[in-house]
Design a protein around this motif. Structure first.
Motif, short mmCIF file in Angstrom:
data_model
loop_
_atom_site.label_atom_id
_atom_site.label_comp_id
_atom_site.label_asym_id
_atom_site.label_seq_id
_atom_site.Cartn_x
_atom_site.Cartn_y
_atom_site.Cartn_z
N ILE A 80 0.81 -1.23 0.00
CA ILE A 80 0.00 0.00 0.00
C ILE A 80 0.84 1.28 0.00
N HIS A 81 2.16 1.18 0.19
CA HIS A 81 2.95 2.38 0.45
C HIS A 81 2.92 3.41 -0.67
N ASP A 82 2.73 2.96 -1.91
CA ASP A 82 2.72 3.89 -3.04
C ASP A 82 1.33 4.21 -3.58
N TYR A 100 11.61 13.93 -1.45
CA TYR A 100 11.09 12.56 -1.57
C TYR A 100 10.30 12.13 -0.35
N SER A 101 10.56 12.76 0.80
CA SER A 101 9.91 12.35 2.04
C SER A 101 8.43 12.72 2.03
N ASN A 102 7.73 12.24 3.03
CA ASN A 102 6.28 12.42 3.11
C ASN A 102 5.87 13.89 3.00
N THR A 103 4.80 14.14 2.26
CA THR A 103 4.30 15.49 2.08
C THR A 103 2.85 15.58 2.50
N ASP A 104 2.38 16.82 2.68
CA ASP A 104 0.97 17.04 3.01
C ASP A 104 0.09 16.50 1.89
N GLU A 105 0.58 16.62 0.65
CA GLU A 105 -0.16 16.12 -0.51
C GLU A 105 -0.39 14.61 -0.40
N GLU A 106 0.63 13.88 0.04
CA GLU A 106 0.49 12.43 0.19
C GLU A 106 -0.48 12.08 1.32
N ARG A 107 -0.45 12.85 2.39
CA ARG A 107 -1.36 12.57 3.51
C ARG A 107 -2.81 12.79 3.09
N ILE A 128 -1.15 1.82 8.97
CA ILE A 128 -0.02 1.07 8.42
C ILE A 128 0.80 1.96 7.50
N TRP A 129 0.14 2.76 6.67
CA TRP A 129 0.85 3.69 5.78
C TRP A 129 1.67 4.69 6.60
N GLU A 130 1.06 5.23 7.65
CA GLU A 130 1.77 6.19 8.51
C GLU A 130 2.96 5.55 9.21
N GLU A 131 2.80 4.29 9.62
CA GLU A 131 3.90 3.56 10.27
C GLU A 131 5.06 3.37 9.31
N PHE A 132 4.74 3.04 8.07
CA PHE A 132 5.80 2.90 7.06
C PHE A 132 6.51 4.22 6.85
N GLU A 133 5.76 5.30 6.70
CA GLU A 133 6.35 6.60 6.46
C GLU A 133 7.25 7.04 7.61
N ALA A 134 6.82 6.76 8.84
CA ALA A 134 7.61 7.16 10.01
C ALA A 134 8.92 6.37 10.08
N GLY A 135 8.88 5.11 9.64
CA GLY A 135 10.09 4.29 9.57
C GLY A 135 10.74 3.98 10.90
N GLU A 139 9.19 -3.41 11.58
CA GLU A 139 8.52 -3.75 10.32
C GLU A 139 8.74 -2.65 9.28
N ALA A 140 8.61 -1.40 9.71
CA ALA A 140 8.78 -0.29 8.78
C ALA A 140 10.22 -0.21 8.28
N LYS A 141 11.16 -0.45 9.16
CA LYS A 141 12.57 -0.42 8.76
C LYS A 141 12.87 -1.49 7.71
N PHE A 142 12.31 -2.69 7.92
CA PHE A 142 12.56 -3.75 6.95
C PHE A 142 11.84 -3.47 5.64
N ALA A 143 10.62 -2.93 5.73
CA ALA A 143 9.89 -2.58 4.51
C ALA A 143 10.66 -1.54 3.70
#
Length: 207
Positions: A80-82, A100-107, A128-135, A139-143
């Motif tokens: 789902i990340h993209d 490249y990092s998370n933007t208001d547009e992506e949120r 889950i998306w927010e967890e991935f973005e936060a890194g 799980e987020a680190k491995f993703a």
């Protein structure tokens, strides 16, 4: 009792309609072209292909994670990340004009697209998306390790690929790819070797 069953059926029907609407919407991911190309190919990869590849990589390479991880959660993350790029568009990791990092547009995109789903599912996927973005979680680190590894493999298979095409140098590649070690030190050792080998072959330039 009959009314309760009728109301439940109506809710189930609405949930199904919402889920189908989401499924139709995410078909657009297949049309989002990335800068990286398929292995040994001149064709650009699309976001759906990228996410599928990462999901299988996560399953196959999970044993190399620095920590014990919930593989299903990692698979959900990379699938789902993209999706937000349906609205926000793909941003090249080496882009110098846009972060490249998370933007208001992506949120906003995450809220709109996942918001098509029934409330519980929408909340789960946004989280889950927010967890991935936060890194920050294992799980987020491995993703993220998977997300950084795949383009590295592609570029080394394509005689430099996007590195050569966009004039990306060793320092920038090393900076972006070193994130891999946060999820897997052993995979990073392999990836670092590929980067060094690329310099030796002349397909990645040091300045």
């Amino acid at each position: 009792m009959t009314n309760a069953i009728s109301n439940r059926n109506k809710m189930n029907t609405q949930d199904l309609l919402d889920q189908i609407a989401f499924i139709k919407e995410i078909d657009k991911v297949k049309y989002i072209q990335r800068k990286t190309k398929l292995f040994n190919s001149d064709r650009c990869e699309n976001d759906a292909e990228h996410s599928w590849h990462l999901a299988l990589m996560a399953i196959i390479l999970a044993e190399h994670s620095n920590e014990s991880i919930d593989v299903l959660k990692v698979v959900k993350m990379v699938l789902i990340h993209d999706i937000v790029e349906i609205d926000a568009g793909d941003v090249f990791i080496y882009d110098t004009a846009k972060n490249y990092s998370n933007t208001d547009e992506e949120r906003l995109a995450a809220n709109r697209i996942f918001g098509l789903l029934p409330k519980n599912q929408a909340e789960e996927l946004i989280a889950i998306w927010e967890e991935f973005e936060a890194g920050e979680t294992d799980e987020a680190k491995f993703a993220k390790s998977m997300d950084r590894l795949e383009p590295l493999l592609q570029n080394t298979s394509n005689d430099g690929g996007t590195w050569k095409e966009f004039g990306v140098n060793y320092d920038k590649v090393y900076e972006k790819k070193s994130v891999i070690q946060e999820g897997s030190k052993s995979i990073w050792n392999y990836a670092e070797g590929l980067i060094d080998e690329s310099v030796e072959k002349g397909i990645l330039k040091k300045e």
